[in-house]
Design an enzyme around this catalytic site. Structure first.
Site, mmCIF file in Angstrom:
data_model
loop_
_atom_site.group_PDB
_atom_site.id
_atom_site.type_symbol
_atom_site.label_atom_id
_atom_site.label_comp_id
_atom_site.label_asym_id
_atom_site.label_seq_id
_atom_site.Cartn_x
_atom_site.Cartn_y
_atom_site.Cartn_z
ATOM 1 N N HIS A 24 -21.667 -43.794 17.005
ATOM 2 C CA HIS A 24 -20.695 -44.731 16.305
ATOM 3 C C HIS A 24 -20.570 -46.199 16.935
ATOM 4 O O HIS A 24 -20.709 -47.084 16.244
ATOM 5 C CB HIS A 24 -19.406 -44.014 16.589
ATOM 6 C CG HIS A 24 -18.253 -44.719 15.604
ATOM 7 N ND1 HIS A 24 -17.436 -44.458 14.837
ATOM 8 C CD2 HIS A 24 -17.411 -46.063 16.350
ATOM 9 C CE1 HIS A 24 -16.458 -45.377 14.646
ATOM 10 N NE2 HIS A 24 -16.639 -46.294 15.723
ATOM 11 N N GLU A 25 -20.450 -46.375 18.417
ATOM 12 C CA GLU A 25 -20.266 -47.539 18.701
ATOM 13 C C GLU A 25 -21.622 -48.294 18.721
ATOM 14 O O GLU A 25 -21.668 -49.749 18.976
ATOM 15 C CB GLU A 25 -19.861 -47.561 20.458
ATOM 16 C CG GLU A 25 -18.434 -46.661 20.435
ATOM 17 C CD GLU A 25 -17.334 -47.472 19.731
ATOM 18 O OE1 GLU A 25 -17.590 -48.628 19.440
ATOM 19 O OE2 GLU A 25 -16.281 -46.689 19.469
ATOM 20 N N HIS A 28 -21.264 -50.566 15.797
ATOM 21 C CA HIS A 28 -20.723 -51.734 16.021
ATOM 22 C C HIS A 28 -21.539 -53.007 16.889
ATOM 23 O O HIS A 28 -21.510 -54.079 16.293
ATOM 24 C CB HIS A 28 -19.175 -51.502 16.578
ATOM 25 C CG HIS A 28 -18.317 -50.676 15.969
ATOM 26 N ND1 HIS A 28 -17.979 -51.039 14.598
ATOM 27 C CD2 HIS A 28 -17.691 -49.639 16.283
ATOM 28 C CE1 HIS A 28 -17.228 -50.292 14.215
ATOM 29 N NE2 HIS A 28 -16.842 -49.192 15.037
#
Length: 433
Positions: A24-25, A28
């Site tokens: 997920h990170e 980003h």
């Protein structure tokens, strides 16, 4: 052995959880760097740092509590109205806003003026914030499609698993025939266990949904073509009207609801069968739809959760489950008395469901979730477009920091709900069969 397998299952889930968070990170991080935003930190977990290493301008690390993760981007919020970081205020609400703004600039270095998050165009900020949840969606879809197309799911077939001897309304809670119950059409026609129905009234049938629909639509004579001992033969049956379970538009049984329809009187055999790409994609769509409905229904689940946690109430199968509950389920999966491939498939589906939940939850348009930042960037874009159309001055960036008091309230609600789920997962966990 049971304890050992449970521990291994929990450990495997922890690894899957950490990977999902890191994945997920990474969404980003990669998009932030793509758009030139400086990222001082990339961390998996919260609390004390267990391990970290700096590569370039970013510190990469793992923290002690695997309950989430984050990246730090410079300039998440625009400066105050005077163009500078505002002085501390005695107002608690203003203090929250200034704390958030200060944190966004505390690692500001010379040259960062052109590398701030808020200075990027709204569409770029939307991409950066959406990239994290999108990575979870990609992982969920990849796992689900892989399991569906290689292992498969329990699927009803057109093979006969058993024949009812009489007609009993499915709303009645009995399985024994009464003296005045009519003989079932399947039994009267000579249908036997092991027969495979290949055609209904001369029309070929290849799946249970098609066969079930044709049976329900027929009351009266019908020709049933079966394959028995390698040969086909036609059985003549007279279908009767009966009270049967209602089905929704997707062909799923609606619990507790019944309708009058044609009735043959046999049980279909269930097998685990791989799905085609199209079938898998459709099933994934159903899974996403169910996920959205589950997220919307979360507030309505709170009373049942409270009763399950503190009043020894029933913990329903569709009850929300937290990280601890999911880890317990993972431990139970490894103790199932089923083939190893079933265990692997079940564990992977648990991980897919977790990633889908991360995607849906993070897309809620509320701070401090990713969806809240996306909503702020979209609102800024709308304001600027309206100003351009009416030839008004550019209103500038939307100050998301001013919503931080709301974010704290939302975070508080989420924390309370998480604690409630945690207690329920400990004292009255959801169990699998």
């Amino acid at each position: 052995m049971t304890i050992l397998l449970t521990v291994i299952g929990i450990a495997l889930f922890a690894v899957g959880l950490l990977f999902s968070i890191a994945w997920h990170e990474l969404g980003h991080l990669s998009t932030a760097k793509l758009f030139g935003i400086r990222v001082p930190q990339y961390m998996v977990g919260f609390g004390p740092t267990l391990f970290s290493r700096r590569k370039g301008e970013t510190e990469y690390g793992i923290k002690a509590i695997p309950m989430g993760g984050y990246i730090r981007m410079i300039g998440m919020f625009p400066p105050g109205d005077d163009g500078k970081l505002e002085a501390r205020s005695t107002s608690p609400w203003r203090g929250m806003i200034e704390d958030a703004r200060t944190a966004a600039y505390e690692e500001l270095q010379p040259g960062d003026e052109k590398r701030l998050f808020y200075t990027r165009k709204p569409w770029k900020r939307v991409i950066v914030m959406f990239a994290g949840p999108f990575m979870n969606l990609v992982l969920a879809v990849a796992i689900f499609m892989g399991v569906a197309m290689t292992f498969g799911f329990a699927t009803q077939t057109t093979e006969v698993a058993g024949v009812q001897k009489c007609v009993i309304a499915q709303s009645e809670e009995r399985d024994t025939c009464a003296a005045d119950d009519p003989v079932s059409p399947a039994h009267a026609a000579g249908l036997k266990e092991g027969d495979k129905i290949v055609a209904f009234d001369g029309a070929p049938v290849h799946d249970w949904d098609t066969l079930s629909s044709r049976i329900r639509d027929t009351i009266g004579p019908a020709a049933i073509t079966v394959e028995r001992d390698g040969r086909q033969q036609v059985l003549e049956a007279t279908l009767l009207e009966n009270l049967v379970a209602k089905k929704d538009a997707d062909g799923e049984v609606v619990s507790g609801e019944f309708v009058k329809a044609g009735y043959l009187g046999f049980a279909a055999k269930t097998e685990i069968l791989p799905l085609t790409f199209t079938e898998s994609f459709d099933r994934m769509g159903d899974m996403m739809e169910n996920g959205v409905e589950a997220v919307v229904a979360i507030p309505s689940k709170v009373p049942d959760l409270w009763n399950a946690a503190f009043n020894d109430g029933e913990r329903k199968d569709d009850s929300p489950v937290g990280v601890v509950g999911a880890a317990r389920i993972s431990g139970e999966v490894l103790n199932l008395d089923v083939p190893a491939q079933n265990i692997v498939a079940t564990f992977l589906m648990l991980l897919a469901g977790f990633n889908l939940s991360l995607f849906l939850f993070n897309m809620l348009p509320l701070l401090p979730l990713d969806g809240g930042h996306i909503a702020g960037a979209l609102w800024e874009s709308v304001r600027r477009q309206v100003a351009r159309v009416f030839r008004r001055p550019d209103p500038g960036p939307f100050d998301v920091a001013k919503l931080m008091p709301v974010a704290y309230v939302v975070a508080g609600i989420f924390i309370c709900f998480t604690l409630l789920v945690l207690v329920a997962d400990i004292v009255n966990p959801v169990k699998i069969s």
